[in-house]
Design a protein around this motif. Structure first.
Motif, short mmCIF file in Angstrom:
data_model
loop_
_atom_site.label_atom_id
_atom_site.label_comp_id
_atom_site.label_asym_id
_atom_site.label_seq_id
_atom_site.Cartn_x
_atom_site.Cartn_y
_atom_site.Cartn_z
N ALA A 77 -13.44 48.37 30.24
CA ALA A 77 -13.25 49.57 29.40
C ALA A 77 -14.48 49.82 28.53
CB ALA A 77 -12.01 49.38 28.53
N ALA A 78 -15.09 48.74 28.04
CA ALA A 78 -16.26 48.90 27.15
C ALA A 78 -17.43 49.52 27.91
CB ALA A 78 -16.65 47.55 26.55
N LEU A 79 -17.68 49.01 29.13
CA LEU A 79 -18.81 49.55 29.91
C LEU A 79 -18.55 51.01 30.27
CD1 LEU A 79 -19.47 46.46 32.22
CD2 LEU A 79 -21.07 47.41 30.54
N LYS A 80 -17.30 51.30 30.62
CA LYS A 80 -16.93 52.67 31.01
C LYS A 80 -17.12 53.60 29.81
CE LYS A 80 -13.35 54.62 33.88
NZ LYS A 80 -11.99 54.43 34.38
N LYS A 81 -16.60 53.18 28.66
CA LYS A 81 -16.68 54.03 27.46
C LYS A 81 -18.14 54.24 27.05
CE LYS A 81 -14.45 54.81 23.09
NZ LYS A 81 -14.10 54.14 21.84
N ALA A 82 -18.96 53.20 27.23
CA ALA A 82 -20.38 53.30 26.85
C ALA A 82 -21.16 54.13 27.89
CB ALA A 82 -20.98 51.91 26.75
N GLY A 83 -20.58 54.33 29.06
CA GLY A 83 -21.28 55.05 30.13
C GLY A 83 -22.43 54.23 30.70
N VAL A 84 -22.23 52.90 30.72
CA VAL A 84 -23.29 52.00 31.20
C VAL A 84 -22.78 51.23 32.41
CG1 VAL A 84 -24.65 49.94 30.59
CG2 VAL A 84 -24.36 51.77 28.92
N ASP A 85 -23.57 51.22 33.48
CA ASP A 85 -23.21 50.44 34.66
C ASP A 85 -23.68 49.00 34.44
OD1 ASP A 85 -22.46 50.94 37.77
OD2 ASP A 85 -23.91 49.30 37.52
N LYS A 86 -22.94 48.03 34.98
CA LYS A 86 -23.36 46.64 34.71
C LYS A 86 -24.73 46.33 35.28
CE LYS A 86 -20.06 44.46 37.99
NZ LYS A 86 -19.33 45.68 38.42
N LYS A 87 -25.16 47.09 36.27
CA LYS A 87 -26.50 46.87 36.83
C LYS A 87 -27.61 47.27 35.85
CE LYS A 87 -25.37 46.94 41.71
NZ LYS A 87 -24.02 47.55 41.74
N GLN A 88 -27.24 48.08 34.85
CA GLN A 88 -28.23 48.49 33.84
C GLN A 88 -28.45 47.42 32.76
OE1 GLN A 88 -26.10 52.49 33.27
NE2 GLN A 88 -28.08 52.83 32.30
N LEU A 89 -27.53 46.44 32.70
CA LEU A 89 -27.59 45.47 31.60
C LEU A 89 -28.80 44.54 31.70
CD1 LEU A 89 -23.80 44.45 31.49
CD2 LEU A 89 -25.01 45.89 29.83
N HIS A 90 -29.38 44.22 30.53
CA HIS A 90 -30.52 43.29 30.48
C HIS A 90 -30.11 41.88 30.11
CE1 HIS A 90 -32.43 47.21 30.17
NE2 HIS A 90 -33.47 46.62 30.73
N ALA A 91 -28.94 41.74 29.46
CA ALA A 91 -28.47 40.41 29.05
C ALA A 91 -26.99 40.47 28.72
CB ALA A 91 -29.24 39.93 27.81
N ILE A 92 -26.35 39.29 28.78
CA ILE A 92 -24.95 39.17 28.36
C ILE A 92 -24.93 38.22 27.16
CG2 ILE A 92 -22.57 38.58 29.02
CD1 ILE A 92 -23.63 40.62 30.94
N ALA A 93 -24.33 38.67 26.07
CA ALA A 93 -24.25 37.84 24.86
C ALA A 93 -22.82 37.41 24.63
CB ALA A 93 -24.76 38.63 23.67
N PHE A 94 -22.67 36.22 24.05
CA PHE A 94 -21.32 35.74 23.74
C PHE A 94 -21.36 34.93 22.44
CE2 PHE A 94 -21.56 31.16 24.76
CZ PHE A 94 -22.80 31.12 25.35
N THR A 95 -20.22 34.84 21.77
CA THR A 95 -20.13 34.00 20.58
C THR A 95 -20.08 32.55 21.02
OG1 THR A 95 -18.87 35.73 19.48
CG2 THR A 95 -18.77 33.53 18.51
#
Ligand code: KG4
Ligand code: ZN
Length: 337
Positions: free
Chosen positions: A64-82
Motif C-alpha cells: 500500500a505504501a509503494l502504491k500510495k507513493a507512486g513508486v515501483d519497487k524497481k525504483q528503490l535505492h535502499a531498504i531501511a528498517f528499525t
C-alpha cells in the motif's frame, strides 16, 4: 552530472505499530501505520502477539505504501528498517522482511536506530533545527536529553535511571483503572482537571538524569489510602488526579531541560518521542521556551509517535554517508532504562 533522486522504503516494527514509508531524497511521499488494538485487552504490549500482528500487516502495508507513493519497487535505492532498540520478536519481523526485499532487489540495506530516528524526525518538515540543538526524547521506553552536534554526532546528557516518562503515564493510568496505552487518556482527562488539586512529589535527583518510579509509588499509595475512606474517590476526582500527576511529570522534565539549556548555552530545543503528543507538555515547552528565549521545535503529531517516516529520513542521511548494513545485521533489543 546532476545528482539523481534517491528513493528509500523504510520499515518500522520496534513495538506494537507496523510502519512503512517511502522517501524521495528528504521528502516523505507516503507514511502508513497499522496499529494493534489487541494489546488493550491485556493492559500492555504482549510481545508474542505484537510480532504475529507485524507478520500479518507488513506485506499489505508495504504494498500500500509503494502504491500510495507512486513508486515501483524497481525504483528503490535502499531498504531501511528499525534495527533496535525494541522488542526482539517485533524487530525480527521488520528486519527479515527488509533483508529479503533488499536481497531480492539487489540494493543496499540500512539499519536504523529507533531513538536516533525519533530525534531526526525534526528534519522531515520545516522548520528544521540547526546544529547544535538539544532534544528531549520522551517515549514509552526512553527518557533522555541529547545534545545534537550533527546528524550522527550526539551526546546523551541525561537519561532516566528507572521508568520512562511514557511508563509514568501508562502506569498511573493502570493504577486509575484506565486502559492501555494510558498516556493519551491521562492527557484528555487532565485537560478538564486542576493540576494543583493534589500534590505529587517532583523527583529531585542530581544532574540531567530523570527518575519516575518514586512518583508512580506515591500515586499508588495516595490512591490506596484515598479509597479506604471513599471507594468512589477515583471516579469522582479522575480529571484532577490526572492533571496533578501530569503536572509533576512535566515539571520534572522541564526542570532538567532548563538546566541543560542554561548550562550548555544552547537555545534551540526540540521535543521527540510518543509522549511529545501530550498537549500540556507541548504548551509548557512553548511557554518555557518563550520565558528563556529558546527556539522550540515540536514535530507534527504523526512524526512524534512511532512511525516509519522518521526511519526514512534517518536512512536518507545514512545513505548519503554510506552507512549501510549487511544481510547478517542482527536486531538489538536493549531498551534504555
Ligand atoms: O515513542 P512511542 O510511540 O513508542 C515507544 O517507542 O515507546 O511512545 C509511546 C508512549 C506511550 O507510553 C504512550 O502512553 C505515550 O507515548 N503517549 C502519551 C500521549 N500519547 C502517547 N503520553 C502522554 N500524553 C499523550 N497524549
Ligand atoms: Zn518510539
Amino acid at each position: 552530472m546532476a545528482e539523481h533522486d534517491i528513493y528509500i522504503l523504510a520499515i518500522e516494527s520496534s513495538c506494537d505499530d507496523t510502519g512503512a514509508a517511502v522517501i524521495k531524497n528528504e521528502e516523505i511521499l507516503c507514511n502508513l501505520v497499522a496499529g494493534q488494538q489487541i494489546h488493550e485487552l491485556y493492559g500492555g504490549v504482549v510481545p508474542e502477539l505484537a510480532s504475529r500482528a507485524h507478520q500479518q500487516h507488513i506485506v499489505p502495508l508495504v504494498d500500500a505504501a509503494l502504491k500510495k507513493a507512486g513508486v515501483d519497487k524497481k525504483q528503490l535505492h535502499a531498504i531501511a528498517f528499525t534495527q533496535g532498540p525494541g522488542l526482539i520478536g517485533s524487530l525480527l519481523v521488520g528486519a527479515s522482511f527488509a533483508k529479503s526485499m533488499a536481497h531480492a532487489l539487489g540494493i543496499p540495506l540500512i539499519g536504523v536506530n529507533h531513538m536516533q530516528a525519533h530525534v531526526l524526525a525534526h528534519f522531515i518538515a520545516q522548520p528544521k533545527p540547526e546544529f547544535p540543538f538539544l532534544c528531549l526524547t520522551v517515549s514509552g521506553g526512553h527518557t533522555l536529553i541529547t545534545r545534537m552536534d550533527d546528524y550522527f554526532n550526539e551526546t546523551t546528557l541525561g537519561k532516566t535511571i528507572d521508568d520512562a516518562a511514557g511508563e509514568a503515564f501508562d502506569k498511573t493510568a493502570k493504577i486509575l483503572g484506565l486502559p492501555y496505552p494510558g498516556g493519551p487518556l491521562i492527557d484528555a482527562y487532565a485537560a478538564k482537571g486542576n493540576p494543583k488539586a493534589f500534590t505529587f512529589p517532583v523527583p529531585n535527583i542530581p544532574g540531567y538524569d530523570f527518575s519516575f518510579s518514586g512518583l508512580k509509588t506515591s500515586v499508588l499509595y495516595f490512591i490506596r489510602d484515598a479509597i479506604k475512606t471513599d471507594p468512589d474517590f477515583v471516579q469522582k476526582n479522575l480529571s484532577d488526579i490526572c492533571a496533578s500527576v501530569q503536572y509533576a511529570i512535566i515539571k520534572h522534565l522541564m526542570k532538567k531541560l532548563e538546566k541543560a539549556a542554561k548550562e550548555s548555552g544552547i537555545k534551540q530545543v526540540a521535543l521527540a518521542g510518543g509522549v511529545s503528543a501530550n498537549s500540556a507538555l507541548r504548551h509548557t515547552l512553548a511557554d518555557t521556551g518563550k520565558k528563556n528565549g529558546w527556539q522550540v521545535f515540536i514535530p507534527a503529531f504523526e512524526y512524534c509517535t512511532d512511525n516509519a517516516a522518521m526511519i526514512a529520513i534517518t536512512a536518507y542521511h545514512q545513505y548519503r554517508q554510506h552507512q549501510f548494513a549487511d544481510l547478517q545485521a542482527a536486531p538489538y533489543a536493549a531498551r534504555q532504562k
